[in-house]
Design an enzyme around this catalytic site. Structure first.
Site, short mmCIF file in Angstrom:
data_model
loop_
_atom_site.label_atom_id
_atom_site.label_comp_id
_atom_site.label_asym_id
_atom_site.label_seq_id
_atom_site.Cartn_x
_atom_site.Cartn_y
_atom_site.Cartn_z
N GLY A 180 0.84 -1.21 0.00
CA GLY A 180 0.00 0.00 0.00
C GLY A 180 0.86 1.25 0.00
O GLY A 180 0.45 2.30 0.50
N ARG B 58 0.24 5.42 -2.00
CA ARG B 58 -0.42 6.67 -1.59
C ARG B 58 -0.41 6.77 -0.08
O ARG B 58 -0.07 5.82 0.62
CB ARG B 58 -1.90 6.67 -2.04
CG ARG B 58 -2.09 6.69 -3.51
CD ARG B 58 -3.55 6.79 -3.88
NE ARG B 58 -4.19 5.47 -3.92
CZ ARG B 58 -5.34 5.18 -3.30
NH1 ARG B 58 -5.95 6.09 -2.56
NH2 ARG B 58 -5.86 3.98 -3.41
N SER C 87 1.86 -1.63 -4.54
CA SER C 87 0.43 -1.26 -4.50
C SER C 87 -0.29 -1.99 -5.62
O SER C 87 0.32 -2.68 -6.42
CB SER C 87 0.24 0.26 -4.59
OG SER C 87 0.46 0.69 -5.90
N ASP D 270 -1.34 -7.38 -6.17
CA ASP D 270 -2.50 -7.44 -5.28
C ASP D 270 -2.13 -8.33 -4.09
O ASP D 270 -1.90 -9.53 -4.26
CB ASP D 270 -3.68 -8.03 -6.06
CG ASP D 270 -4.94 -8.17 -5.21
OD1 ASP D 270 -4.88 -7.92 -3.98
OD2 ASP D 270 -5.98 -8.53 -5.79
N ASN E 178 0.72 -2.50 5.15
CA ASN E 178 -0.08 -1.28 5.25
C ASN E 178 -1.25 -1.27 4.26
O ASN E 178 -2.19 -0.50 4.45
CB ASN E 178 0.85 -0.08 5.01
CG ASN E 178 0.10 1.19 4.70
OD1 ASN E 178 -0.35 1.89 5.59
ND2 ASN E 178 -0.06 1.51 3.41
N TYR F 166 -14.47 -4.01 8.13
CA TYR F 166 -13.18 -3.35 8.40
C TYR F 166 -12.76 -3.60 9.85
O TYR F 166 -11.58 -3.92 10.11
CB TYR F 166 -13.35 -1.85 8.13
CG TYR F 166 -12.08 -1.04 8.20
CD1 TYR F 166 -11.14 -1.07 7.17
CD2 TYR F 166 -11.82 -0.21 9.29
CE1 TYR F 166 -9.97 -0.30 7.24
CE2 TYR F 166 -10.67 0.55 9.37
CZ TYR F 166 -9.75 0.52 8.33
OH TYR F 166 -8.60 1.28 8.41
N ALA G 115 -13.57 -6.11 11.80
CA ALA G 115 -13.16 -7.52 11.93
C ALA G 115 -11.79 -7.74 11.32
O ALA G 115 -10.95 -8.46 11.89
CB ALA G 115 -14.19 -8.43 11.26
N LYS H 91 -9.32 -5.59 10.98
CA LYS H 91 -8.25 -4.96 11.77
C LYS H 91 -8.09 -5.64 13.13
O LYS H 91 -6.97 -5.74 13.64
CB LYS H 91 -8.52 -3.46 11.90
CG LYS H 91 -8.48 -2.70 10.58
CD LYS H 91 -7.12 -2.78 9.89
CE LYS H 91 -7.00 -1.84 8.70
NZ LYS H 91 -5.67 -1.88 8.07
N ILE I 82 -6.53 9.74 10.12
CA ILE I 82 -5.37 10.39 9.50
C ILE I 82 -5.82 10.96 8.15
O ILE I 82 -6.58 10.31 7.42
CB ILE I 82 -4.24 9.34 9.27
CG1 ILE I 82 -3.92 8.56 10.55
CG2 ILE I 82 -3.00 10.00 8.67
CD1 ILE I 82 -3.41 9.36 11.71
P1 NDP Z 1 -5.20 4.93 0.97
O1 NDP Z 1 -6.55 4.52 0.50
O2 NDP Z 1 -4.80 6.37 0.84
O3 NDP Z 1 -4.07 4.03 0.25
C1 NDP Z 1 -4.18 2.64 0.31
C2 NDP Z 1 -3.00 1.99 -0.40
O4 NDP Z 1 -3.17 0.58 -0.29
C3 NDP Z 1 -2.95 2.33 -1.87
O5 NDP Z 1 -1.60 2.50 -2.29
C4 NDP Z 1 -3.54 1.09 -2.52
O6 NDP Z 1 -3.07 0.81 -3.82
C5 NDP Z 1 -3.06 0.02 -1.60
N1 NDP Z 1 -3.86 -1.20 -1.71
C6 NDP Z 1 -5.19 -1.35 -1.49
N2 NDP Z 1 -5.57 -2.61 -1.74
C7 NDP Z 1 -4.45 -3.27 -2.13
C8 NDP Z 1 -4.19 -4.60 -2.55
N3 NDP Z 1 -5.17 -5.52 -2.59
N4 NDP Z 1 -2.93 -4.93 -2.89
C9 NDP Z 1 -1.92 -4.02 -2.85
N5 NDP Z 1 -2.11 -2.75 -2.46
C10 NDP Z 1 -3.36 -2.38 -2.11
O7 NDP Z 1 -5.13 4.44 2.50
P2 NDP Z 1 -4.46 5.10 3.78
O8 NDP Z 1 -3.11 5.58 3.47
O9 NDP Z 1 -5.44 6.02 4.40
O10 NDP Z 1 -4.40 3.82 4.76
C11 NDP Z 1 -3.26 2.98 4.81
C12 NDP Z 1 -3.50 1.93 5.89
O11 NDP Z 1 -3.76 2.57 7.13
C13 NDP Z 1 -4.69 1.02 5.61
O12 NDP Z 1 -4.42 -0.29 6.05
C14 NDP Z 1 -5.78 1.64 6.46
O13 NDP Z 1 -6.75 0.69 6.81
C15 NDP Z 1 -4.98 2.09 7.65
N6 NDP Z 1 -5.63 3.15 8.41
C16 NDP Z 1 -5.88 4.37 7.85
C17 NDP Z 1 -6.50 5.36 8.58
C18 NDP Z 1 -6.78 6.71 8.05
O14 NDP Z 1 -7.38 7.50 8.79
N7 NDP Z 1 -6.39 7.05 6.86
C19 NDP Z 1 -6.92 5.11 9.98
C20 NDP Z 1 -6.60 3.79 10.46
C21 NDP Z 1 -5.98 2.87 9.69
P3 NDP Z 1 -3.47 1.75 -5.10
O15 NDP Z 1 -2.78 3.06 -4.83
O16 NDP Z 1 -2.88 1.03 -6.25
O17 NDP Z 1 -4.94 1.84 -5.10
#
Ligand code: NDP
Length: 248
Positions: free
Chosen positions: A13, A16, A37, A64, A91, A156, A158, A160, A189
């Site tokens: 992940g 972004r 990602s 993925d 992440n 979500y 479940a 986490k 965040i």
């Molecule tokens: P974003 O939605 O901004 O980014 C998510 C990233 O995960 C992207 O790069 C995306 O890829 C990648 N991703 C999603 N699914 C897959 C997959 N199946 N395989 C590979 N990569 C994948 O999320 P955040 O930065 O906000 O969140 C990051 C982590 O932090 C997550 O686990 C989220 O649950 C957790 N979190 C976030 C919070 C928040 O407030 N933002 C709060 C609590 C936890 P692509 O760019 O290609 O789409």
């Protein structure tokens, strides 16, 4: 700033938001970072931005994490291209929110497959290498929602909460090989994920945060880089909330 010279890190992940910031922070400390990602465009752009700051530090991999076989292949490719991995940051995460009454099976499966099975897939793929590495670290990005639950996020929550249980079990299994495994539980965040929330929901959340504001991606990266550093060698199986005091 911790030194990650001669270390190889994988950040899922990393395209972004929080993951990109973690990848940037590890690269700033001297690590070679695999930025993983779903889409090639996303991890490619993130790696380009990180390389502009720290030339040659980041390599993009579009995989993925829910795809077990693809993650096994990824581990082989990274071993060849970057060398043995020291730091694995799980992440990658998604939301598919909705009340349980209306939640579709595919919304449950997508969230569990990405957020929980994704971590199973990566730990399985990298654990042998980690067991032989210097200062080996696994850091899972959970969520406060895995600790306290949230209406409209049964899937979500479940995923986490499952990731937190997985973290503790992995910590116990791999402790004998000095691999530490910890979870960071962010609160709210500012990223694409939370930008989707309606303003009224954001205002309601802020009212529950003692520090009175959403966190920044840097707030999460700071804790992850500490856990990844040699200084954190005696910390394992922990869940560290970075949430402005929301769940104290
Ligand atoms: P974003 O939605 O901004 O980014 C998510 C990233 O995960 C992207 O790069 C995306 O890829 C990648 N991703 C999603 N699914 C897959 C997959 N199946 N395989 C590979 N990569 C994948 O999320 P955040 O930065 O906000 O969140 C990051 C982590 O932090 C997550 O686990 C989220 O649950 C957790 N979190 C976030 C919070 C928040 O407030 N933002 C709060 C609590 C936890 P692509 O760019 O290609 O789409």
């Amino acid at each position: 700033m911790s030194s990650f010279a001669n270390k190889v890190a994988v950040v899922t992940g990393g395209g972004r938001g929080i993951g990109q910031e973690i990848a940037r922070a590890l690269a700033a400390g001297g690590a070679k970072v695999a930025v993983v990602s779903r889409s090639a465009a996303s991890c490619g752009k993130a790696a380009e931005e990180i390389n502009a700051l720290f030339p040659g530090s980041a390599t993009a991999y579009a995989v993925d994490v829910a795809d077990h076989a693809a993650v096994q292949e990824l581990a082989k490719t990274i071993a060849t291209e970057l060398g043995p991995v020291n730091i694995l940051v799980n992440n990658a995460g998604v939301t598919r929110d909705g009340l349980l009454m209306r939640m579709k099976e595919e919304d449950w499966d997508t969230v569990l497959d990405t957020n929980l099975k994704g971590a199973f897939n990566t730990v399985k793929a990298f654990m042998r290498v980690l067991m032989k590495a210097e200062d080996p670290r696994i850091i899972n990005i959970a969520s406060v929602i895995g600790l306290i639950g949230n209406a409209g996020q049964t899937n979500y929550s479940a995923s986490k909460a499952g990731l937190i249980g997985f973290t503790k079990a992995v910590a116990r299994e791999l402790a004998g090989r000095s691999v530490t495994c910890n979870a960071v539980a962010p609160g709210f965040i500012t990223t694409d994920m939370t930008d989707e929330l309606p303003q009224a929901v954001k205002d309601g959340v802020i009212a529950q945060i003692p520090l009175g504001t959403f966190g920044k991606t840097e707030d999460i990266a700071a804790v992850v880089t500490f856990l990844a550093s040699p200084a954190a060698r005696y910390i394992t199986g922990q869940v560290i909330a970075v949430d402005g005091g929301m769940t104290m």
